[in-house]
Scaffold this motif. Structure first.
Motif, short mmCIF file in Angstrom:
data_model
loop_
_atom_site.label_atom_id
_atom_site.label_comp_id
_atom_site.label_asym_id
_atom_site.label_seq_id
_atom_site.Cartn_x
_atom_site.Cartn_y
_atom_site.Cartn_z
N ASP A 175 -7.75 12.50 0.45
CA ASP A 175 -9.05 11.82 0.68
C ASP A 175 -9.19 10.73 -0.11
N GLU A 176 -8.25 10.31 -1.16
CA GLU A 176 -8.40 9.30 -2.23
C GLU A 176 -8.14 7.96 -1.39
N PHE A 177 -8.34 6.91 -1.94
CA PHE A 177 -8.41 5.55 -1.37
C PHE A 177 -6.96 5.53 -0.64
N ALA A 178 -5.88 5.43 -1.28
CA ALA A 178 -4.67 5.11 -0.80
C ALA A 178 -3.46 6.19 -0.76
N ILE A 179 -2.75 6.57 0.04
CA ILE A 179 -1.59 7.18 0.02
C ILE A 179 -0.45 6.34 -0.37
N LEU A 180 -0.01 6.33 -1.64
CA LEU A 180 1.07 5.26 -1.85
C LEU A 180 2.44 5.55 -1.78
N ALA A 181 2.74 6.84 -1.87
CA ALA A 181 3.98 7.44 -1.54
C ALA A 181 3.90 9.05 -1.40
#
Ligand SMILES: Cc1cc2nc3c(=O)[nH]c(=O)nc-3n(C[C@H](O)[C@H](O)[C@H](O)COP(=O)(O)OP(=O)(O)OC[C@H]3O[C@@H](n4cnc5c(N)ncnc54)[C@H](O)[C@@H]3O)c2cc1C
Length: 292
Positions: A175-181
């Motif tokens: 649930d953090e802002f962005a899943i980067l990879a």
């Protein structure tokens, strides 16, 4: 300071959002950002914090209902190629959060890597799939995830791995802002056999869903042991509609938005279905659709 100052090359204002969502509904975003890399994304998040702007992340828009009045604040899309790489090393696959899930499925199956073939036909991005633990036929993406790189709302990059990660039916704790990879650990298999299995799944899935050229979204999660579509049908709702939005005649758990459809039509139809199913079966349907 003007919100866009220094960000003009990747931020636009008053961007119409309907074309980014599978339902083709929704107003405009006050600011729409497509950063070129993680440093720009982090700088953007810092500015959002300083100027107290709300910020949301858009994936492939296949599980999203955008309100007619639009979004005040910032919508971010990880469309730059730096967020959508797919690298395979043995049975390990590293893919960006903005990569299309379909590309990851076809790449891995083609290389004879087993695990993702049952996810064929699920639209959207890797980030969206991980956030909602997308899956089909009892299989889901979470099972194959060994680590995930996320960016917090403060712009900090963190790696989550092993026991920190939780995946359950259409849910994750990402649930953090962005899943980067993410790093996926797959199994070795036979490319021809996996391709056959994938094609079979694809045919079954296509036959059970509305045509992809329609403006569509899934309404509800399946309650334990029963499909939401069959409950909706048995509740006598097959022909239910509100305004220009109706239930699909191929699968009653999908809404189809016709010309002139409004987000409020979708919400009202959803409410009508939810209350009728509850009245008839005593079952409370829950939606997985993100509503902005
Ligand atoms: C025709 C059709 C068939 C479908 N079939 C299936 C199916 O078989 N199984 C299934 O599970 N689902 C299915 N879905 C639903 C949908 O495709 C999935 O939920 C998909 O994983 C959503 O991904 P997206 O990138 O489109 O996310 P979006 O709809 O853009 O966003 C959904 C949520 O994910 C968040 N999000 C997106 N990207 C990121 C990121 N990088 N980092 C953090 N958060 C992010 C958004 O903020 C939002 O909260 C189907 C939908 C359609 C229209």
């Amino acid at each position: 300071m003007d919100f866009c100052e220094g960000f003009e090359h990747f931020v636009r204002t008053q961007e119409p959002l309907a074309s980014y969502a599978w339902l083709r509904i929704g107003g405009t975003a006050e600011y729409f950002a497509e950063p070129n890399n993680t440093a720009e994304l982090a700088a953007l998040l810092k500015r959002c914090r300083e100027q107290e702007k709300s910020v949301r992340l858009l994936g492939g828009g296949s599980n999203l209902l955008i309100r007619d009045e639009g979004i005040s604040g910032v919508v971010v899309r990880l469309s730059h190629p730096s967020f959508s790489n797919i690298e395979v090393d043995g049975a390990s696959v590293h893919c960006g959060g903005g990569a299309r899930l379909a590309s990851v499925v076809s790449t891995t199956v083609g290389l004879g890597l087993a695990g993702l073939e049952s996810l064929v036909g699920i639209p959207g991005t890797v980030g969206g799939a991980l956030r909602g633990n997308a899956g089909n036929n009892g299989e889901d993406v979470g099972r194959w995830v060994s680590s995930v790189d996320v960016m917090t709302a403060d712009g900090e990059v963190k790696k989550c791995a092993g026991g920190e990660l939780r995946f359950s039916y259409r849910e994750s704790n990402l649930d953090e802002f962005a899943i980067l990879a993410t790093q996926l650990k797959l199994e070795t298999g036979d490319a021809a056999e996996l391709t056959r299995r994938m094609q079979k799944q694809w045919i079954v899935k296509r036959a059970a869903e509305p045509l992809p050229e329609q403006n569509i979204a899934i309404l509800f999660r399946n309650p334990a042991d029963v499909s939401a579509a069959s409950l909706i049908e048995q509740a006598g709702l097959r022909d239910a509609s509100v305004g220009a939005v109706k239930l699909s005649d191929r699968n009653a758990n999908f809404v189809v938005a016709g010309p002139g459809a409004k987000a409020t039509d979708v919400q009202q139809l959803m409410e009508l279905v939810r209350s009728r199913v509850h009245e008839v079966f005593g079952i409370e349907l829950t939606t997985g659709l993100t509503i902005w």
